[in-house]
Design an enzyme around this catalytic site. Structure first.
Site, PDB file in Angstrom:
ATOM      1  N   CYS C 149     109.716  65.053 106.724  1.00  0.00           N
ATOM      2  CA  CYS C 149     110.416  64.528 107.909  1.00  0.00           C
ATOM      3  C   CYS C 149     111.814  65.122 108.017  1.00  0.00           C
ATOM      4  O   CYS C 149     112.267  65.461 109.111  1.00  0.00           O
ATOM      5  CB  CYS C 149     110.447  62.999 107.879  1.00  0.00           C
ATOM      6  SG  CYS C 149     111.092  62.288 106.362  1.00  0.00           S
ATOM      7  N   ASN C 150     112.484  65.280 106.885  1.00  0.00           N
ATOM      8  CA  ASN C 150     113.797  65.933 106.915  1.00  0.00           C
ATOM      9  C   ASN C 150     113.635  67.401 107.285  1.00  0.00           C
ATOM     10  O   ASN C 150     114.438  67.955 108.050  1.00  0.00           O
ATOM     11  CB  ASN C 150     114.475  65.840 105.544  1.00  0.00           C
ATOM     12  CG  ASN C 150     114.687  64.406 105.101  1.00  0.00           C
ATOM     13  OD1 ASN C 150     114.894  63.512 105.913  1.00  0.00           O
ATOM     14  ND2 ASN C 150     114.628  64.180 103.797  1.00  0.00           N
TER      15      ASN C 150
END
Lengths: 342, 342, 342, 342
Positions: C149-150
């Site tokens: 997600c990052n």
């Protein structure tokens, strides 16, 4: 098929929530948005989270041509709403989200809201918008009065119990926990982050909260006698949601049975198995209401817990549900999104 | 003058709170800290916020030489505490923060805590630690049992009312909102940030919360008859604090007068002017308890709201206050820090 | 038309998010849910917010008959995922949400994840799941590896800038703020409410976060040379969302132009007008990503801010978007819900 | 010995924090509190958490007799402060918490604050209040200018590095996370609970934040050349606290050594062991500042993280520390309370 929708007072939280719900509605199309102080601005300036939608800019109400509008949602402040609705075209379908048309008795209105009503004709025709209990009247209505969000929560929990005669009407205690968005986007000190964070506070203590007017009206009508509940709302450090703990006297099994029977066919109201209670977050950003019943160690006492999202089922979701009925659309259209968790 | 202090179970939140309070105490000096699973570690590894203090490393209880210790705070888990305290030197002054010595009746203990007590001699000598009501007994005690944090809040609100005979003993409803630190630093799913954030949930529903054992014991003793309250705690998205809303039947003015009279000379208990109620945050990180009374629109009903910080007045602050009495120090020593707001 | 969907690892947050999204998907139908430790339970026990859905009970993976399954989402923990996927039917379409198939180079995998890969064949065929940049490969893929997600957030902000050659590749600083749900429902002390509330903390400091493996792989490939960014994630007291502040050297207008051009046709990626930046909440619970650019008072410096919801666009939303492509459904199906605000 | 203290602007958060700290100060006695809009009210109406203190009611500044006052804290809004301080008795010791006297250069003041300074004489005599670096000047000062809270955090992290010449002055990136109380009790939409909750947002982007004036002034003076940092503050959903992540170029060990050496004798500034970083909550409600250093995987890069409480060490605590010096009291008096955790 498409329904042309106008939203009056689109710059508040309920206005934004209406747009969010309508964004994926199969037949509703937003054709006008009003926001007096922000007229001329694009919606994406007021609510950047709506940036991806192709929305009309905000205008003043005067600048809206209602001739092609099928239904107007009115998300204006109390008192303003009645003045505006009084002057709208008389055949325009309207769902009002303010408190202005909730109380049928003009005297009760004046007592709870501190002044005479300015649109008595409309007040007389308005249908109370608690969908699950006024469905047929709403289907036929021109003007529907959205309920208070606290008032909706309490009625979902208690109406079937009063109707079934399974609780002591003189011993109802309702302790409500309400998230901050119920107070809207208004600039008040107690709504500041630094004030509410790590805090809980009671407000409208001692039976002074205006939603009591709705409880009085509705509960008394069901019971066929005057009913007065003891009710305290508390502001909690959350954005969305209401959790209402009802302390009642009655047989827990009979209470659970009454609720189960009342909501057996309802899509949005879910009664948990006996002995289980919902948490506030279980319905966040959805149109669902969960209700649970637990018996107490003291014989003949029970606790009934109800949760809903004040902006959705407590306000804009209810409004869309009512609009669906009024426009002959599937009642659940646009409202089946699952709750957002965590 | 200096008092040598040991803290058993220093790695939990109440242990850390004891250290925080003792850090500016005029006579207490920490000479030993135990933390079985973390024995060998410096406190600054377990609680970096205590980095500036010159504290002994954590050790096992067995490694503590109690000969030079004036008083031990015991912040161990329930059940563990009784086994440890049973084996401590018999002349060592002890303030226990667990639930193990709160209930005088061994049968009540067994019923609420699910097993026979393992230190009946110590249970027999233990004094209940609600300072404002057991001050003289605590001053003379060797072993003091800290109260439950919820139990303390409820008793501050209701003891004077029961004693004064101004409320209906069969109609007490207590709705409590408790922050997460009351559950300690334990790894449980419902205590995860993502679960509790934007949430409220009732727990120990239906009269099953163990602090009811304390209410039963104390309220019945005051009333001279059995008293059973209806009590529901709710977990709220906050770290510290308890707000308790009590729904009672009685004359609001008489209720307010009874509270005002009871606490007129108390430093830490503050009764607000009639009609005002405290918010949870008003006492954060302090040893104060604020109480307010509001009459209801229903004649003969009132709401009594009490707030305190569960880790301070509800636990570690109370413990230090009791230790002060036991060691002949000024009762308020180390406890006069103002609440942290915002 | 209907597509039969299985979700492996349905008891975690990404599993729940997949179900939430699929609940209103026009063609997806969930036919199997696995959750090894919770096998045998109904989903409504694990996630009561999904109570209204008619879902299959949780089972073990072994108990799933994949013959009628069109696509499996695999939301299992890292390392577990590769072992499971290795043994699935070889013609089953799979979208993996773990880290196991993100890195193409087995040595890079071993370095970042601390051990040899157990499913090298599958790793070789896996397509990197950043939809907007691998759309055609995903359409043709059997196995798609969901991105971190990052890693997704950073690539949405920086890929077009590296591709366009408008920033200094040796001077990229990425400061990321991540909400707690990114760490899942695991019981870890720093994820407790009482620890994270009123807190911010950096983690995986100094270039040790595993998503750097994805930045290294992708940015270097685009640039045609090795690129190493300085990246620090911070845990913030929120449930959902990532806000990434990128400090870059380059002409702000050129940077804004490169982003605008790259995403001109993208539904889910929105570039704000020059000089405006998004806030984290603007995309909550949605599949949108907002990006903004601001020039600095220092010539030749700019700040690029990107936000998305880690559970939606950063994980389950991306997965559904990829599944749509793999199954020949409209790419945006089930994903157009507006962000939830406030 | 007792020192008579006046607080001008006592109704804001820094005013309340001053009172909280002074409540347990050994020699300070509050004799006057001003709050223009709330003049006539008791402090307990404005801040009920101070209810237990015996405080003077709020008055207007004109109604204060300064003849018996030893020192005045001025916690007024920017711009108002200079006009008030200009007209105070010329021999009255004053600690100003506003921005009005922080910048020595009137032109810099005019540029950052948008107008000519109205009290140039006082500006000329004011001493910059960063205690650890201006201790002797403060001891001798009549008027001390409290620093910005962000400015204090950044200087604690970077001054020793600039002074020691261990970092590249042209490559400083400062990413700051600030809690809401830094913005005071003012009624602004973005400070509403519903807006900030579950949110993070950058503000004063691109080098426009006024605290940059302080960085420019101080860092350039230390370096003996112009220094311009790239600095972005972010508002986070917390009440108190600042966490500042500094990205610098230089040898990590040399950086850690420079910080360790600089603060070896300081009570309130704590440098963590190499490789460890503080979290924001570790200093909450205290006068401590924690600083940590981590080397990056990229050679010659490091991250320096500093945390403090904006209302305490960043404002009111610093002010009390300075007042202690000005009045010849022990510098740490009233400031040794341990941080509040959790």
């Amino acid at each position: 098929m498409s329904h042309k929708i106008a939203i009056l007072g689109a710059s508040g939280y309920t206005g934004a929530e209406l747009i969010r719900l309508i964004a994926t509605h199969p037949t509703f199309e937003i054709v006008a948005l009003s926001g007096d102080r922000k007229a001329g601005q694009p919606m994406s300036s007021v609510y950047p989270h709506l940036r991806h939608l192709d929305l009309p800019d905000l205008v003043t109400i005067e600048d809206i041509d209602f001739s092609g509008v099928d239904l107007a949602f009115c998300a204006l402040p109390h008192a303003t709403s009645q003045a505006v609705i009084r002057d709208l075209p008389k055949d325009l379908k309207v769902v009002d989200l303010s408190a202005d048309f909730r109380l049928r008795d003009p005297e009760a209105y004046a007592r709870w809201y501190g002044g005479a009503h300015q649109a008595l004709d409309q007040q007389a025709e308005a249908v109370y918008g608690l969908t699950e209990f006024y469905r047929e009247e709403i289907r036929a209505a021109r003007l529907v009065a959205g309920t208070g969000c606290n008032a909706a929560t309490g009625q979902f929990a208690l109406r079937p119990l009063i109707a079934a005669g399974v609780i002591d009407l003189d011993r109802i205690v309702m302790d409500l926990k309400a998230a901050a968005s119920g107070a809207g986007r208004s600039l008040k000190e107690h709504l500041l982050f630094s004030e509410l964070f790590e805090n809980v506070k009671g407000y409208s203590m001692g039976g002074t909260h205006r939603h009591l007017g709705e409880f009085d009206q509705e509960f008394s009508a069901i019971a066929g006698r005057e009913v007065r509940v003891q009710f305290t709302p508390h502001l909690i450090p959350a954005t969305r949601g209401i959790l209402l703990t009802n302390y009642v006297s009655g047989d827990p099994e009979a209470i659970h049975a009454a609720l189960t029977a009342a909501y057996a066919e309802e899509v949005f109201i879910r009664v948990l198995p006996m002995g289980e209670v919902p948490q506030m977050k279980d319905v966040r950003a959805s149109n669902f209401c969960h209700i649970g019943v637990v018996g107490d160690r003291i014989d003949g006492r029970a606790t009934v817990v109800a949760v809903l999202d004040n902006l959705t089922k407590g306000s804009a979701g209810q409004a869309v549900q009512n609009a669906n009925l009024m426009l002959g659309v599937e009642e659940t259209a646009g409202l089946m999104a699952a709750p957002v968790f965590p």
